[in-house]
Design an enzyme around this catalytic site. Structure first.
Site, PDB file in Angstrom:
ATOM      1  N   PRO A   1      -4.156   0.515  18.719  1.00 23.26           N
ATOM      2  CA  PRO A   1      -3.928   0.011  17.361  1.00 23.26           C
ATOM      3  C   PRO A   1      -4.024   1.059  16.248  1.00 23.26           C
ATOM      4  O   PRO A   1      -3.807   0.723  15.086  1.00 23.26           O
ATOM      5  CB  PRO A   1      -5.036  -1.037  17.194  1.00 23.26           C
ATOM      6  CG  PRO A   1      -6.113  -0.616  18.120  1.00 23.26           C
ATOM      7  CD  PRO A   1      -5.444   0.055  19.273  1.00 23.26           C
TER       8      PRO A   1
ATOM      9  N   TYR B   1      -8.952   5.951   7.187  1.00 26.09           N
ATOM     10  CA  TYR B   1      -9.044   6.334   8.597  1.00 26.09           C
ATOM     11  C   TYR B   1     -10.031   7.482   8.661  1.00 26.09           C
ATOM     12  O   TYR B   1      -9.728   8.580   8.194  1.00 26.09           O
ATOM     13  CB  TYR B   1      -7.675   6.790   9.121  1.00 26.09           C
ATOM     14  CG  TYR B   1      -6.689   5.655   9.330  1.00 26.09           C
ATOM     15  CD1 TYR B   1      -5.954   5.126   8.272  1.00 26.09           C
ATOM     16  CD2 TYR B   1      -6.484   5.126  10.601  1.00 26.09           C
ATOM     17  CE1 TYR B   1      -5.040   4.094   8.471  1.00 26.09           C
ATOM     18  CE2 TYR B   1      -5.572   4.090  10.813  1.00 26.09           C
ATOM     19  CZ  TYR B   1      -4.859   3.582   9.745  1.00 26.09           C
ATOM     20  OH  TYR B   1      -3.964   2.563   9.949  1.00 26.09           O
TER      21      TYR B   1
ATOM     22  N   HIS C   1       0.857  -1.193   0.000  1.00 23.11           N
ATOM     23  CA  HIS C   1       0.000   0.000   0.000  1.00 23.11           C
ATOM     24  C   HIS C   1       0.887   1.236   0.000  1.00 23.11           C
ATOM     25  O   HIS C   1       1.743   1.392   0.855  1.00 23.11           O
ATOM     26  CB  HIS C   1      -0.923   0.006   1.229  1.00 23.11           C
ATOM     27  CG  HIS C   1      -2.113  -0.897   1.064  1.00 23.11           C
ATOM     28  ND1 HIS C   1      -3.398  -0.508   1.319  1.00 23.11           N
ATOM     29  CD2 HIS C   1      -2.195  -2.179   0.641  1.00 23.11           C
ATOM     30  CE1 HIS C   1      -4.234  -1.503   1.060  1.00 23.11           C
ATOM     31  NE2 HIS C   1      -3.524  -2.532   0.658  1.00 23.11           N
TER      32      HIS C   1
ATOM     33  N   LYS D   1       1.213   0.117  15.069  1.00 20.60           N
ATOM     34  CA  LYS D   1       2.631   0.088  15.428  1.00 20.60           C
ATOM     35  C   LYS D   1       3.038  -1.118  16.266  1.00 20.60           C
ATOM     36  O   LYS D   1       4.235  -1.403  16.406  1.00 20.60           O
ATOM     37  CB  LYS D   1       2.994   1.374  16.201  1.00 20.60           C
ATOM     38  CG  LYS D   1       3.171   2.587  15.308  1.00 20.60           C
ATOM     39  CD  LYS D   1       4.503   2.565  14.588  1.00 20.60           C
ATOM     40  CE  LYS D   1       4.513   3.343  13.311  1.00 20.60           C
ATOM     41  NZ  LYS D   1       4.322   2.558  12.102  1.00 20.60           N
TER      42      LYS D   1
ATOM     43  N   TYR E   1       4.116   6.433  10.005  1.00 20.07           N
ATOM     44  CA  TYR E   1       3.266   5.287   9.621  1.00 20.07           C
ATOM     45  C   TYR E   1       4.085   4.217   8.907  1.00 20.07           C
ATOM     46  O   TYR E   1       3.933   3.021   9.167  1.00 20.07           O
ATOM     47  CB  TYR E   1       2.127   5.774   8.725  1.00 20.07           C
ATOM     48  CG  TYR E   1       0.993   4.790   8.556  1.00 20.07           C
ATOM     49  CD1 TYR E   1      -0.118   4.819   9.392  1.00 20.07           C
ATOM     50  CD2 TYR E   1       1.023   3.833   7.542  1.00 20.07           C
ATOM     51  CE1 TYR E   1      -1.157   3.908   9.235  1.00 20.07           C
ATOM     52  CE2 TYR E   1      -0.016   2.933   7.371  1.00 20.07           C
ATOM     53  CZ  TYR E   1      -1.109   2.971   8.227  1.00 20.07           C
ATOM     54  OH  TYR E   1      -2.139   2.080   8.066  1.00 20.07           O
TER      55      TYR E   1
HETATM   56  C1  PHB Z   1      -5.902  -3.965  10.508  1.00 18.07           C
HETATM   57  O1  PHB Z   1      -6.027  -4.198   9.289  1.00 18.07           O
HETATM   58  O2  PHB Z   1      -6.218  -4.798  11.344  1.00 18.07           O
HETATM   59  C2  PHB Z   1      -5.388  -2.654  10.954  1.00 18.07           C
HETATM   60  C3  PHB Z   1      -4.848  -1.793  10.016  1.00 18.07           C
HETATM   61  C4  PHB Z   1      -4.384  -0.565  10.409  1.00 18.07           C
HETATM   62  C5  PHB Z   1      -4.467  -0.173  11.734  1.00 18.07           C
HETATM   63  C6  PHB Z   1      -4.988  -1.041  12.679  1.00 18.07           C
HETATM   64  C7  PHB Z   1      -5.452  -2.287  12.296  1.00 18.07           C
HETATM   65  O3  PHB Z   1      -4.044   1.058  12.094  1.00 18.07           O
END
Ligand code: PHB
Length: 398
Positions: free
Chosen positions: A300, A208, A79, A304, A392
């Site tokens: 989460p 997000y 990605h 990280k 990130y």
């Molecule tokens: C996930 O795909 O589980 C996931 C992806 C990004 C995040 C947290 C969880 O920031």
């Protein structure tokens, strides 16, 4: 010690067979350093424990360059950016353009499967389903771990070093006397409601989303399975939610003038994930070192957790490697400070992403508007976007 206890001698005794413990054991074996990993859960339980799914480029390199497996590259998806969505409008952050990096979508349980398979392939000593684990004599030259195997046999492992990689609920950090460690901790007034759903991806990249109804994350697993989350109350009962209610809640958090609509499908897993930030300082007691969630936990939001665990392992592996190659404890002595530098950067990033994207029930109109100002500040500034993109995708490893 009861007479029936079997003694095993090794160089590094590792408590915890999740990604951190297995990766360390894997790297050590490649350097000719012996280790034993003990884990209280069984392989299938860990394989089905769903965690975040984003790997930094540095984490991917650790897996591929150390010969774990290239499955992350064939089964995972690269990605090159994410969407920050607020006020119902998406703002794409192009990681390649901003910092020349990408991340890989590859679920943590797949990382575990690959690492466990690599340890098995290479003849590693990994013991699942052990009970009554203890660590002892940590301040001596022969620190030990004791456990009982599934057949009821009691073992004592005598090592040069013990590594606590036993996760956020693990016992290793509690083996550090309270007066010798600082616990830095905050709780958040919310949690994540997570689902796994059989459906095609709703968008090319992760979204997000901040909304007046709370945060939502539209993540993915593959072409047929998607992972989504929405901010909820920590006491929420996942089983009480119908699929229809979940879809309505997710959709209203991503609604906007662009008419973006989630692709729905059967939900086959529902869970509530706790949210906390925690750091144990130092990450060492005598000859025991803590790595990964055993020493620190992040919420989460920035994905990280696993990446930080692997970063700890990299630093610890180099330190152990130096010790066994030259006898010098220099890098081991610096392990806690070196690892914590990255940990605190990630703590800040995870906290920042969390507070910027979530909303509080009791928030005032000022707080709501301030957050939107912060999001606009990030999204409209190359410098703001770059900070997010760098954190990130993962800060460079020294
Ligand atoms: C996930 O795909 O589980 C996931 C992806 C990004 C995040 C947290 C969880 O920031």
């Amino acid at each position: 010690m009861p007479a029936a206890t079997q003694v095993i001698k090794t160089q590094v005794g590792i408590v915890g067979g999740g990604p951190a413990g297995l990766m360390l054991s894997h790297l050590l074996s490649r350097a000719g350093i012996a280790s034993i990993v003990i884990e209280k859960r069984d392989h299938e339980t860990i394989r089905h424990t769903h965690r975040a799914g984003i790997l930094e480029a540095g984490s991917v390199k650790m897996l591929t360059e150390s010969g774990v497996d290239g499955r992350v590259l064939t089964e995972g998806h690269r990605h090159d950016g994410i969407d920050l969505r607020f006020n119902g409008t998406s703002h794409r952050l192009d990681f390649q353009d901003l910092v020349g990096e990408s991340v890989w979508l590859y679920a943590q349980n797949e990382v575990f499967v690959d690492l466990a398979a690599a340890r098995k392939r290479d003849g590693g000593d990994v013991r699942f389903s052990v009970t009554d684990t203890e660590v002892l004599d940590l301040e001596t030259d022969v620190p030990k771990m004791r456990f009982t195997d599934p057949a009821g046999q009691r073992f004592e492992v005598q090592a040069d070093f013990i590594v606590g990689a036993d996760g956020s609920q693990g016992m290793c950090k509690r083996a550090i006397p309270a007066e010798k460690r600082s616990d830095h901790f905050i709780a958040y007034p919310f949690a994540w409601f997570g689902i796994l759903v059989e459906a095609p991806p709703s968008a090319p990249e992760l979204i997000y989303a901040n909304s007046e109804h709370g945060f939502a994350l539209i993540s993915q697993r593959n072409d047929h399975v998607q992972r989504m989350y929405f901010q909820c109350d920590p006491g929420e009962d996942a089983a009480a939610w119908s699929d229809e209610a979940i879809w309505a809640e997710l959709q209203r958090r991503v609604d906007g003038p662009d008419g973006f609509t989630l692709k729905r499908g059967p939900i086959f897993e529902k869970m509530v994930l706790p949210f906390r930030s925690y750091v144990c300082e130092p990450l060492r007691h005598g000859n025991m070192f803590l790595a990964g969630d055993a020493g620190h936990t992040v919420p989460p939001t920035g994905a990280k957790g696993l990446n930080l665990a692997l970063a700890d392992v990299r630093v610890l592996f180099e330190a152990l490697g130096q010790f066994y190659a030259t006898g010098s404890p220099e890098l081991l002595d610096g392990y806690s400070d070196t690892a914590l530098e990255r940990v605190w950067k990630a703590q800040n990033f995870s906290f920042w992403m969390t507070t910027m994207l979530h909303s509080r029930e009791d928030q005032t109109s000022f707080e709501r508007k301030r957050i939107l100002g912060e999001l606009a500040g990030v999204a409209s500034s190359r410098y703001g976007q770059q900070y997010l993109a760098e954190a990130y995708t993962g800060w460079p490893h020294s």
